[in-house]
Design a protein around this motif. Structure first.
Motif, short mmCIF file in Angstrom:
data_model
loop_
_atom_site.label_atom_id
_atom_site.label_comp_id
_atom_site.label_asym_id
_atom_site.label_seq_id
_atom_site.Cartn_x
_atom_site.Cartn_y
_atom_site.Cartn_z
N HIS A 116 -1.70 -2.40 11.26
CA HIS A 116 -0.78 -3.39 10.69
C HIS A 116 0.45 -3.44 11.60
O HIS A 116 0.83 -2.45 12.23
CB HIS A 116 -0.47 -3.12 9.22
CG HIS A 116 0.33 -1.90 8.93
ND1 HIS A 116 1.70 -1.86 9.09
CD2 HIS A 116 -0.03 -0.68 8.48
CE1 HIS A 116 2.14 -0.66 8.75
NE2 HIS A 116 1.10 0.07 8.39
N GLN A 141 -2.74 -9.47 0.82
CA GLN A 141 -3.33 -8.23 0.31
C GLN A 141 -3.04 -8.12 -1.18
O GLN A 141 -1.91 -7.80 -1.57
CB GLN A 141 -2.76 -7.01 1.06
CG GLN A 141 -3.00 -7.04 2.55
CD GLN A 141 -4.47 -6.95 2.89
OE1 GLN A 141 -5.21 -6.21 2.26
NE2 GLN A 141 -4.89 -7.70 3.88
N LYS A 143 -3.70 -5.98 -3.49
CA LYS A 143 -3.31 -4.68 -4.07
C LYS A 143 -1.81 -4.44 -3.97
O LYS A 143 -1.26 -3.68 -4.76
CB LYS A 143 -4.08 -3.54 -3.40
CG LYS A 143 -5.54 -3.51 -3.82
CD LYS A 143 -6.20 -2.26 -3.34
CE LYS A 143 -7.63 -2.26 -3.85
NZ LYS A 143 -8.31 -1.03 -3.61
#
Length: 169
Positions: A116, A141, A143
């Motif tokens: 990342h 993302q 989550k």
């Protein structure tokens, strides 16, 4: 002097722990990794137990200090984890050199890695070792309920131009 070797099944617990500690440190720049910890732990356990034959381990003073893998036995370094307590001791550099040599032995002329974009430690480390950024993307993302930028870095390991006439022997 560090020892680099192939992983063994009895390394599993240490490899999972190192992966998780390193992952948590890297994810700190993105946000609180707590909500993803159990998923990450399960992923490390699954990977290590099923792919330990692709893992290289580095030991310092008889203790497992880090590990790396090319999961598909290609030029992509899918995992590269150094226990945070061993960072800054040259172990990552030694482990990377070993895995790069293995990539070349398997017939590839470059190495690739992905992370990342906020993982400044990893990005800086790989850039110091001669890697260059080749792509940057962003994806949502769920989550952590936000977009995360990812990047791909690569390094040419075998010269394209031998500087001579005829085959490069």
């Amino acid at each position: 002097m560090p020892l680099i070797r192939n992983a063994r099944q009895d390394d599993e617990a240490a490899l999972v722990q190192i992966g998780l500690l390193s992952w948590e440190k890297a994810m700190g720049a993105v946000g609180d990794p707590t909500s993803m910890r159990e998923s990450a732990l399960a992923a490390f356990r699954d990977f290590v137990s099923s792919s330990w034959l692709t893992i290289f381990v580095i030991e310092a003073h008889g203790t497992v200090a880090g590990w790396a893998a090319c999961e598909n036995r290609d030029d992509l370094i899918t995992d590269f984890w150094i226990d945070p307590q061993f960072e800054g001791q040259g172990l990552g550099k030694a482990l990377l050199a070993d895995i790069e040599a293995d990539i070349v032995r398997r017939g590839f002329d470059k190495a690739r890695v992905e992370t990342h974009a906020q993982n400044d430690g990893a990005v800086g480390f790989f850039e110091k070792q001669g890697y260059s950024v080749h792509w940057l993307s962003s994806a949502y993302q769920p989550k952590i309920d936000r977009d995360i930028q990812s990047m791909g870095l690569s390094k040419q390991l075998v010269s394209d131009d031998p500087g001579t006439y005829g085959p490069n022997l």
